[in-house]
Design a protein around this motif. Structure first.
Motif, mmCIF file in Angstrom:
data_model
loop_
_atom_site.group_PDB
_atom_site.id
_atom_site.type_symbol
_atom_site.label_atom_id
_atom_site.label_comp_id
_atom_site.label_asym_id
_atom_site.label_seq_id
_atom_site.Cartn_x
_atom_site.Cartn_y
_atom_site.Cartn_z
ATOM 1 N N LYS A 93 -3.568 1.399 8.102
ATOM 2 C CA LYS A 93 -3.294 2.827 8.140
ATOM 3 C C LYS A 93 -3.882 3.485 9.383
ATOM 4 N N LYS A 94 -5.036 3.005 9.810
ATOM 5 C CA LYS A 94 -5.684 3.568 10.987
ATOM 6 C C LYS A 94 -6.425 2.479 11.732
ATOM 7 N N ASP A 132 0.847 -1.187 0.000
ATOM 8 C CA ASP A 132 0.000 0.000 0.000
ATOM 9 C C ASP A 132 0.879 1.233 0.000
ATOM 10 N N SER A 140 0.481 7.473 3.017
ATOM 11 C CA SER A 140 -0.831 7.821 3.553
ATOM 12 C C SER A 140 -1.057 7.271 4.945
ATOM 13 N N LEU A 165 -8.504 0.221 9.280
ATOM 14 C CA LEU A 165 -8.723 0.945 8.029
ATOM 15 C C LEU A 165 -7.485 0.782 7.142
ATOM 16 N N PRO A 166 -7.630 0.539 5.835
ATOM 17 C CA PRO A 166 -8.853 0.673 5.054
ATOM 18 C C PRO A 166 -9.649 -0.606 4.876
ATOM 19 N N CYS A 167 -9.185 -1.774 5.388
ATOM 20 C CA CYS A 167 -9.858 -3.029 5.075
ATOM 21 C C CYS A 167 -11.156 -3.199 5.850
ATOM 22 N N GLY A 168 -11.259 -2.632 7.096
ATOM 23 C CA GLY A 168 -12.480 -2.706 7.875
ATOM 24 C C GLY A 168 -12.653 -3.980 8.669
#
Length: 477
Positions: free
Chosen positions: A469-470, A380, A384, A439-442
């Motif tokens: 990422k988060k 990725d 970001s 995030l971003p996969c959830g």
């Protein structure tokens, strides 16, 4: 009295002291026993708790191992099925490709053709011995004899020269044409002297190569680039043309006038023919069909000759149909060879992909082979990555302290509803409930503390292996 009192006092004191000491001595074992009992109870309680925790952790670990084994078998089965499907797809593609190649060779390159020969023709036939096993020549018009099929072990020399002339007086109708056919080899030459008997009229006099060249000229007689030689003739003159390629050539005169035009032609042709003196095979088309086997692997050649115009032939044109017998062994071996090559290339690409994936996995985290991820690592954009997380140390000691703290805090929650369902426990520590998502996969697979540690350690999602990422905490009301 004083003495008696003292003595009584002393006696009383002396009698009291043993009892006091005895009672004290008797009380000490009971207190010690009670203290030992409490300590032993606490020890047994802590031991039983540790055993229970170890038992539950062992159950969770065995369950995870069973799930991992099931997933490994499932993915291994899927991988084997995918490999088999890819192999069959590869075989089908190879068979389809070779089928079209074979049909192109059998029906196209070495398909049946009709050859038109003129006088003193000498056509060399040399097919590939790899794809052709035999040739068959059939005379279409049996009323015009004189053709001969000669066989040679190697192509003969083109050293026989024949020259002849032909005079033609013809009336070319309006909007029509007249043509004369000759099969000439490389090095031959055509000399034409013409005389148009109508001074006020002109004709198109052309030399076209092959049937296609003549057809293109007939579509547009005024376009000069469709033929080898294009001339507008009137009166008298001479045309010289040297032949650079062995083929059939048409000498044609076209009339676009409103009336007939008289034309006088004198054709002088110098032709190079193949020397047929060393032919090991000769067929005169007695039965109308001649055949010749093609030798493998060196091959051989055939020469088809026609008589000259001086032999009083009823016609100056011979029509023959030539067909090729395919060498089927070549096509079968070709299918097998191409299939083996495609399968070898497919195996090499799969091996290269596996090596590349293993190298990528080692670079991205030195993953233990026993706990290797089921999915490949996905890159990725690292630019970001978010920075809105709680600050947590990346040192190993801090991670161990946080893991220990999470295990202590999880003892109380294990007795609740989260402890009854292992699917709601954090997949990292197996103590705290799953209360966050990545995030971003959830994916929701760990507690907020473990998720934060993974993000800060530049880790990936345990489910899909994407870069995290988060992490966001889930609040329930």
């Amino acid at each position: 009295m004083a003495q008696a009192g003292q003595s009584s006092a002393s006696s009383s004191s002396s009698s009291f002291s043993p009892v006091d000491r005895g009672s004290g001595a008797a009380a000490s074992p009971s207190v010690a026993s009670s203290i030992n009992g409490e300590s032993s109870g606490a020890a047994s309680s802590s031991y039983s708790g540790a055993r229970e925790e170890e038992h539950q952790f062992g159950e969770l670990e065995s369950e995870q191992q069973h799930i991992g084994l099931s997933r490994g078998i499932f993915f291994a089965f899927n991988s084997a099925s995918a490999i088999r499907d890819d192999t069959w797809s590869c075989v089908i593609v190879v068979l389809t490709f070779w089928f079209f190649v074979s049909m192109t060779l059998i029906l196209g390159v070495y398909g049946s053709v009709t050859i038109i020969l003129g006088p003193n023709s000498s056509a060399l036939i040399q097919p590939s011995p790899l794809f052709v096993q035999s040739i068959k020549v059939e005379e279409v018009d049996s009323n015009n004899p004189g053709l001969i099929l000669n066989g040679f072990y190697k192509p003969p020399s083109l050293d026989v020269v024949k020259s002849w002339t032909k005079s033609v007086n013809v009336s070319v109708p309006a909007d029509s044409h007249k043509e004369w056919l000759y099969f000439l080899n490389e090095g031959s030459q055509i000399n034409i002297s013409y005389c148009v008997n109508s001074p006020s009229s002109s004709l198109f006099l052309v030399i076209a190569q092959g049937t296609e060249g003549l057809s293109q000229w007939l579509e547009d007689p005024t376009y000069p680039n469709t033929t080898l030689s294009w001339n507008v003739v009137h009166g008298s003159g001479i045309i010289h043309q040297k032949i650079l390629k062995s083929s059939s050539y048409y000498v044609a005169a076209g009339n676009l006038n409103s009336g007939d035009v008289e034309l006088q032609l004198n054709l002088s042709i110098k032709a190079f023919l193949y020397n047929t003196a060393e032919a090991y095979y000769s067929c005169t088309f007695v039965d109308g069909i001649c055949s010749l086997s093609i030798l493998f692997p060196n091959g051989n050649a055939a020469v088809l000759t026609s008589p000259g115009p001086e032999d009083d032939s009823p016609s100056n044109e011979w029509y023959v149909k030539m067909s090729y017998g395919p060498r089927w062994a070549t096509y079968v071996v070709g299918i097998a060879a191409m299939t083996v090559l495609m399968l070898a290339a497919f195996h090499f690409l799969n091996k290269f992909r596996c090596i590349h994936e293993e190298g990528t996995g080692v670079q991205n985290g030195e993953v233990d082979p026993g706990r290797a991820p089921l999915l490949s690592y996905k890159d990725d954009d690292l630019s970001s990555w978010g920075s809105s997380y709680d600050s947590v140390s990346n040192d190993e000691e801090d991670l161990e302290d946080l893991l220990a703290l999470g295990s202590l805090e999880g003892k109380s929650s294990r007795d609740g509803e989260n402890g009854n369902n292992t699917r709601r426990l954090c997949a990292i520590c197996f103590d705290a409930p799953r209360d966050c998502f990545f995030l971003p996969c959830g994916h929701c697979v760990s507690c907020f503390a473990c998720g934060t540690r993974i993000v800060e350690a530049a880790g990936t999602c345990p489910i899909c292996r994407r870069n995290m990422k988060k992490v966001r905490k889930i609040f329930t009301v």
